[in-house]
Design a protein around this motif. Structure first.
Motif, mmCIF file in Angstrom:
data_model
loop_
_atom_site.group_PDB
_atom_site.id
_atom_site.type_symbol
_atom_site.label_atom_id
_atom_site.label_comp_id
_atom_site.label_asym_id
_atom_site.label_seq_id
_atom_site.Cartn_x
_atom_site.Cartn_y
_atom_site.Cartn_z
ATOM 1 N N ASP A 165 0.792 -1.085 0.062
ATOM 2 C CA ASP A 165 -0.026 -0.053 0.020
ATOM 3 C C ASP A 165 1.053 1.265 -0.110
ATOM 4 O O ASP A 165 1.623 1.723 0.852
ATOM 5 N N PRO A 166 0.919 1.997 -1.082
ATOM 6 C CA PRO A 166 1.815 3.203 -1.389
ATOM 7 C C PRO A 166 1.405 4.375 -0.363
ATOM 8 O O PRO A 166 2.329 5.205 0.050
ATOM 9 N N ASN A 167 0.172 4.274 0.354
ATOM 10 C CA ASN A 167 -0.167 5.350 1.477
ATOM 11 C C ASN A 167 0.186 4.685 2.820
ATOM 12 O O ASN A 167 -0.281 5.622 3.596
ATOM 13 N N THR A 168 0.831 3.449 2.960
ATOM 14 C CA THR A 168 1.113 3.415 4.365
ATOM 15 C C THR A 168 2.140 4.223 4.962
ATOM 16 O O THR A 168 3.104 4.307 4.298
ATOM 17 N N PRO A 169 1.853 4.688 6.143
ATOM 18 C CA PRO A 169 2.628 5.644 6.513
ATOM 19 C C PRO A 169 4.152 5.089 6.936
ATOM 20 O O PRO A 169 4.311 3.802 7.451
ATOM 21 N N ILE A 170 5.219 5.703 6.944
ATOM 22 C CA ILE A 170 6.484 5.043 7.361
ATOM 23 C C ILE A 170 6.677 5.148 8.964
ATOM 24 O O ILE A 170 6.387 6.023 9.598
ATOM 25 N N ARG A 171 6.827 3.956 9.592
ATOM 26 C CA ARG A 171 7.042 3.839 10.812
ATOM 27 C C ARG A 171 8.309 4.343 11.405
ATOM 28 O O ARG A 171 9.223 4.643 10.609
ATOM 29 N N SER A 172 8.190 4.886 12.847
ATOM 30 C CA SER A 172 9.261 5.396 13.326
ATOM 31 C C SER A 172 10.064 4.272 13.835
ATOM 32 O O SER A 172 9.745 3.086 14.035
ATOM 33 N N LYS A 173 11.563 4.285 14.271
ATOM 34 C CA LYS A 173 12.262 3.248 14.757
ATOM 35 C C LYS A 173 11.625 2.755 15.804
ATOM 36 O O LYS A 173 11.845 1.330 16.060
ATOM 37 N N ALA A 174 11.055 3.376 16.873
ATOM 38 C CA ALA A 174 10.496 2.804 18.074
ATOM 39 C C ALA A 174 9.570 1.967 17.679
ATOM 40 O O ALA A 174 9.353 0.816 17.870
ATOM 41 N N GLU A 175 8.492 2.390 16.717
ATOM 42 C CA GLU A 175 7.322 1.453 16.161
ATOM 43 C C GLU A 175 7.773 0.218 15.454
ATOM 44 O O GLU A 175 7.281 -0.695 15.741
ATOM 45 N N ALA A 176 8.826 0.349 14.731
ATOM 46 C CA ALA A 176 9.584 -0.667 13.840
ATOM 47 C C ALA A 176 10.047 -1.989 14.914
ATOM 48 O O ALA A 176 10.055 -2.988 14.630
ATOM 49 N N ASP A 177 10.864 -1.418 15.820
ATOM 50 C CA ASP A 177 11.578 -2.221 16.978
ATOM 51 C C ASP A 177 10.479 -2.870 17.477
ATOM 52 O O ASP A 177 10.470 -4.103 17.997
ATOM 53 N N LYS A 178 9.278 -2.145 18.064
ATOM 54 C CA LYS A 178 8.069 -2.925 18.731
ATOM 55 C C LYS A 178 7.585 -3.970 17.808
ATOM 56 O O LYS A 178 7.355 -5.006 18.517
ATOM 57 N N ALA A 179 7.176 -3.498 16.771
ATOM 58 C CA ALA A 179 6.636 -4.433 15.855
ATOM 59 C C ALA A 179 7.281 -5.710 15.719
ATOM 60 O O ALA A 179 7.080 -6.971 15.510
ATOM 61 N N ALA A 180 8.877 -5.624 15.416
ATOM 62 C CA ALA A 180 9.727 -6.660 15.373
ATOM 63 C C ALA A 180 9.707 -7.548 16.663
ATOM 64 O O ALA A 180 9.887 -8.907 16.454
#
Length: 339
Positions: free
Chosen positions: A218-233
């Motif tokens: 989805d090209p409209n998906t916002p880019i997550r912050s590093k904290a959000e990406a780390d939490k998702a991982a």
């Protein structure tokens, strides 16, 4: 050729950028530095780099002849490179090159009599969707034809600095070499104008035309912050751990032995070893050990031919020549001048 005090001072500054045991890493910027003074890497330039780094001239020459950006004979103020590889050639690149060769009266890797232009074929300039392309001192002129290419070189020979399609206003080959050596371009117009050029959208347009897309993208998906990406991982890792099957415990049922008798309850039959290869003979083991001892693994040590004395001398000068503010002392200047 005797290099100027400024070049020697800059050479010491370049060497000081690297750890003492990695000083030969300064060779690439040093080659650009000598090219900035002479317009090419001359035998004197090779000898200079070998001297300040404690290498032999063969080691320096091997690097200088490997990279095409280091020129081995006098080069004009402006290196004009025309792509004649497949894509640009189909779009007219060879015609552009042939027209320039006839107009300037020079061939590949030749320089005009006034020393302004050096012309060369270029195998690929990595700008296929902008073809035909040519570069002047590695700055791009996109979508050229024979007429526009002639206009560019004529403006250069008249003393002008035409604006590239992408990037700042042109500089000479020597000015560019100073930048590649790691020093700022002090020209007022160096970053005062210029632009990024047209976006390279050919691949996107072809994907849209043929309905090619990444599943679930989805090209409209916002880019997550590093904290959000780390939490998702972390959540994904925990979920994967929870989904792992529980370890299988040893069976409590009797296990038949090799003679048909029951083994003790709760004891599993031992597994066969994974590697059933017979051990090597004593003679083979001795030969392998001798080979390992005679051939130590490669390390980061400096290769044969490096002269530790010259390296240490220049590193000492570089350290002494820079005070806490990064200014070069008069003692270091005098040492460089004496050399």
């Amino acid at each position: 050729m005797t290099f100027t005090d400024t070049t020697r001072e800059r050479a010491r500054e370049i060497i000081a950028r690297y750890p003492a045991d990695r000083s030969r890493s300064a060779l690439l910027p040093l080659l650009h530095l000598v090219q900035a003074e002479e317009g090419y890497v001359s035998p004197a330039g090779v000898a200079f780099c070998a001297e300040v780094l404690g290498l032999n001239k063969a080691q320096v020459g091997a690097v200088a002849t490997f990279y095409t950006m280091y020129k081995r004979k006098p080069t004009g103020d402006f290196l004009v490179s025309v792509c004649t590889n497949t894509m640009c050639n189909v779009l007219g690149g060879q015609e552009v090159y042939d027209t320039l060769a006839e107009h300037l009266g020079v061939g590949h890797d030749e320089t005009t009599a006034d020393g302004t232009i050096t012309l060369e074929h270029a195998e690929c300039l990595a700008a296929c969707d902008y073809g035909p392309v040519m570069t002047v001192n590695y700055d791009f002129f996109d979508g050229v034809d024979a007429s526009t290419a002639v206009g560019v070189v004529d403006e250069l020979r008249a003393g002008g600095r035409p604006m590239p399609t992408r990037g700042a206003r042109l500089c000479t080959l020597k000015e560019m070499a100073v930048q590649l050596a790691g020093f700022a371009d002090e020209r007022a117009e160096a970053v005062a104008d210029g632009g990024p050029g047209e976006p390279t959208l050919r691949g996107l347009r072809l994907a849209q035309q043929h309905g090619v897309s990444v599943p679930g993208f989805d090209p409209n998906t916002p880019i997550r912050s590093k904290a959000e990406a780390d939490k998702a991982a972390a959540e994904a890792k925990a979920k994967a751990e929870a989904a792992k099957p529980a370890p299988v415990e040893a069976s409590a049922a009797p296990v038949k032995g090799g003679d048909g008798a029951s083994a003790p309850t709760g004891v599993a039959e031992p597994a066969l070893p994974a590697d059933t290869t017979a051990p090597a003979s004593p003679d083979a083991q001795k030969a392998e050990a001798a080979g390992v001892a005679a051939n130590p693994p490669a390390g980061d040590g400096k290769p044969a031919g490096d002269e530790a004395g010259a390296q240490q001398r220049n590193l000492t000068e570089a350290k002494a020549g820079t005070d806490a503010d990064g200014a070069t002392s008069s003692d270091a200047n005098e040492t460089g001048a004496q050399k």
